[in-house]
Enzyme design. Structure first.
Site, PDB file in Angstrom:
ATOM      1  N   ASP A 106      -2.394  -4.225  -7.705  1.00  9.23           N
ATOM      2  CA  ASP A 106      -1.713  -4.567  -6.463  1.00  9.23           C
ATOM      3  C   ASP A 106      -0.863  -3.414  -5.924  1.00  9.23           C
ATOM      4  OD1 ASP A 106      -2.761  -7.046  -6.969  1.00  9.23           O
ATOM      5  OD2 ASP A 106      -0.860  -8.126  -6.832  1.00  9.23           O
ATOM      6  N   ASP A 107      -0.563  -3.521  -4.632  1.00  8.12           N
ATOM      7  CA  ASP A 107       0.468  -2.727  -3.947  1.00  8.12           C
ATOM      8  C   ASP A 107       0.044  -1.333  -3.510  1.00  8.12           C
ATOM      9  OD1 ASP A 107       1.895  -4.961  -4.568  1.00  8.12           O
ATOM     10  OD2 ASP A 107       3.478  -3.952  -5.696  1.00  8.12           O
ATOM     11  N   HIS A 140      -3.371  -7.720   0.769  1.00 10.13           N
ATOM     12  CA  HIS A 140      -2.092  -8.007   0.094  1.00 10.13           C
ATOM     13  C   HIS A 140      -0.949  -7.973   1.106  1.00 10.13           C
ATOM     14  CE1 HIS A 140       0.089  -8.773  -3.527  1.00 10.13           C
ATOM     15  NE2 HIS A 140       0.696  -7.604  -3.606  1.00 10.13           N
ATOM     16  N   HIS A 178       3.897  -6.337   2.456  1.00 11.05           N
ATOM     17  CA  HIS A 178       4.264  -6.923   1.155  1.00 11.05           C
ATOM     18  C   HIS A 178       5.365  -7.968   1.328  1.00 11.05           C
ATOM     19  CE1 HIS A 178       5.179  -7.119  -3.216  1.00 11.05           C
ATOM     20  NE2 HIS A 178       3.910  -6.751  -3.318  1.00 11.05           N
ATOM     21  N   HIS A 230      -0.503  -2.877 -11.500  1.00  9.98           N
ATOM     22  CA  HIS A 230      -0.145  -2.166 -10.274  1.00  9.98           C
ATOM     23  C   HIS A 230      -0.537  -0.698 -10.393  1.00  9.98           C
ATOM     24  CE1 HIS A 230       2.476  -5.714 -10.334  1.00  9.98           C
ATOM     25  NE2 HIS A 230       2.468  -5.642  -9.013  1.00  9.98           N
TER      26      HIS A 230
END
Length: 232
Positions: free
Chosen positions: A44-45, A94, A98, A188
């Site tokens: 993620d991210d 995503h 965020h 991540h």
């Protein structure tokens, strides 16, 4: 006359054999998770500054993964986002910034998802077909709004909390503890320690018989992904 014809045919034959052979295109290997032990590693991210290093590691190991991309970061590294797809990995939405979706109004949730869809498509040429809510924060309203843009929700069977651990040995230990058949592990690619220890993690998971696949590949064996549904 016959001799002339034979000579011409021989010349043509020699010319053809001297042409370079066309490159053979190998079809991508399809993994059947009903027959083998599959595991989906998700990140993620990103894309972040460590993502290219992670992509090299995954490529060397022959492993596939899923990246849930943040729009603001895709705008900063569009080439990396495109590289993720070029190497056969899957991508997901995503949100653009965020954001914690349950705290937003319906139209704000839609904006977060829609804008990110456009940003990712501009960078990669592909619109994501799934999303992951930041922080894993979701509810029935968020799921209903995401259904308006045909995005099924992907959570996880286990999270490493690597953003908090920031320790290669601890991250590796948690991943190996969470690993299970048809599991989905959250990590991540913006955490440097996760990227650093990934070669060791992949080596050990392969020893245990796991095939690292994308979320869509994992779900193909379960009937695929459907909008308006939350998975894992």
């Amino acid at each position: 006359m016959l001799a002339v014809v034979i000579h011409a045919l021989l010349a043509a034959s020699l010319a053809l054999t001297s042409l370079p052979a066309q490159a053979t295109v190998t079809a991508p290997k399809t993994v059947d998770c009903t027959r083998v032990k599959c595991l989906a590693l998700t990140f993620d991210d990103g894309p972040g500054e460590y993502t290219p290093t992670l992509l090299k590691t995954l490529k060397k190991a022959g492993a596939k993964a899923t990246f849930f991309l943040v729009g603001e970061r895709v705008e900063k590294r569009p080439k990396v986002a495109k590289q993720i797809l070029a190497q056969g990995h899957a991508i997901g939405n995503h949100t653009y910034s965020h954001a914690a979706l349950p705290a937003l109004l319906d139209y704000e949730i839609l904006d977060e998802l829609k804008v990110n869809q456009e940003v990712i498509e501009k960078a990669t040429g592909v619109r994501p077909k799934m999303y992951r809510p930041p922080y894993g924060q979701t509810d029935e309203r968020v799921l209903r709004v995401a259904d308006q843009v045909d995005l099924p929700e992907i959570l996880w069977t286990g999270t490493t909390l690597d953003w908090s651990l920031r320790d290669t040995k601890k991250i590796k230990a948690v991943v190996l503890k969470l690993a299970q058949r048809d599991g989905v592990i959250l990590m991540h690619d913006v955490v440097p320690q996760t990227v650093q220890v990934m070669p060791e993690i992949l080596k050990e998971l392969k020893k245990q018989g796991y095939h690292m696949v994308t979320v869509p590949t994992l779900m193909r064996a379960k009937g695929g992904l459907k909008s308006g549904t939350s998975y894992f």
